[in-house]
Design a protein around this motif. Structure first.
Motif, PDB file in Angstrom:
ATOM      1  N   HIS A  45       1.097  -1.479   0.367  1.00 26.72           N
ATOM      2  CA  HIS A  45       0.356  -0.001  -0.190  1.00 26.72           C
ATOM      3  C   HIS A  45       0.586   1.151  -0.096  1.00 26.72           C
ATOM      4  N   GLY A  48       3.004   1.928  -2.766  1.00 25.43           N
ATOM      5  CA  GLY A  48       2.122   1.930  -3.486  1.00 25.43           C
ATOM      6  C   GLY A  48       2.644   1.568  -4.434  1.00 25.43           C
ATOM      7  N   ARG A  69      -6.862   2.870  -7.065  1.00 24.72           N
ATOM      8  CA  ARG A  69      -6.292   3.510  -5.533  1.00 24.72           C
ATOM      9  C   ARG A  69      -7.090   2.261  -4.651  1.00 24.72           C
ATOM     10  N   GLU A  73      -9.014   4.722  -1.209  1.00 29.38           N
ATOM     11  CA  GLU A  73      -8.115   4.859  -1.512  1.00 29.38           C
ATOM     12  C   GLU A  73      -6.959   4.897  -0.998  1.00 29.38           C
ATOM     13  N   LEU A  75      -4.170   2.485  -1.095  1.00 30.69           N
ATOM     14  CA  LEU A  75      -3.308   2.341  -2.511  1.00 30.69           C
ATOM     15  C   LEU A  75      -2.690   3.514  -2.924  1.00 30.69           C
ATOM     16  N   GLN A  76      -1.556   3.678  -2.270  1.00 31.92           N
ATOM     17  CA  GLN A  76      -0.337   4.610  -2.564  1.00 31.92           C
ATOM     18  C   GLN A  76       0.215   4.910  -4.533  1.00 31.92           C
ATOM     19  N   VAL A  77       0.449   6.207  -4.686  1.00 32.21           N
ATOM     20  CA  VAL A  77       0.276   6.593  -6.160  1.00 32.21           C
ATOM     21  C   VAL A  77       1.875   7.309  -6.724  1.00 32.21           C
ATOM     22  N   VAL A  94      -5.685   8.511 -11.870  1.00 29.36           N
ATOM     23  CA  VAL A  94      -5.538   7.740 -10.462  1.00 29.36           C
ATOM     24  C   VAL A  94      -6.932   8.558  -9.867  1.00 29.36           C
ATOM     25  N   GLN A  96     -10.405   6.909  -6.798  1.00 34.82           N
ATOM     26  CA  GLN A  96     -10.698   5.459  -6.528  1.00 34.82           C
ATOM     27  C   GLN A  96     -11.153   4.542  -6.971  1.00 34.82           C
ATOM     28  N   THR A  97     -11.073   3.215  -6.326  1.00 33.61           N
ATOM     29  CA  THR A  97     -11.495   2.249  -7.736  1.00 33.61           C
ATOM     30  C   THR A  97     -12.982   2.432  -8.580  1.00 33.61           C
TER      31      THR A  97
END
Length: 122
Positions: A45, A48, A69, A73, A75-77, A94, A96-97
């Motif tokens: 996470h 990420g 993410r 959210e 999961l970091q990018v 990028v 939210q899923t």
């Protein structure tokens, strides 16, 4: 070759149209999809999503990549991952899923060469 539609998303489960596999996390690109196994690249996470997570998607000729993410959210990018895509001439989004899947499906329906990686839990 077109990007496959993501047929359904719920906590911990994703289905891609034309594929019998149910994914937890997945990668999609024009003409294909597969499980996104974080162990392959040591992803977590934080920090990420890594460029290595996206190489396979990039190699399939995408013009845009959508990163999901997670539902919360978690999961970091990192900026280095976004920079990697931009240096390859790829637009990146990028989100939210649930929003990412909607964006990906909209782009795919427009015929955009879109790819994505999606985390379906936290």
């Amino acid at each position: 070759m077109s990007s496959p539609e993501i047929a359904s998303l719920s906590w911990g489960q994703m289905k891609v149209k034309g594929c019998s596999t149910t994914y937890k996390d997945c990668k999609v690109w024009p003409g294909g999809s597969r499980t996104w196994d974080w162990r392959e690249t040591g992803t977590n996470h934080s920090p990420g999503v890594q460029p290595a997570d996206l190489e396979e998607v990039v190699k399939n000729g995408v013009k845009t990549v959508v990163i999901g993410r997670g539902m919360s959210e978690a999961l970091q990018v990192p900026a280095s991952t976004v920079d990697y895509l931009k240096k390859n001439g790829i637009e990146v989004r990028v989100l939210q899923t649930e929003k990412a899947v909607a964006e990906y499906n909209a782009l795919a329906a427009q015929g955009v060469k879109v790819g994505g990686i999606f985390h379906s839990t936290c």
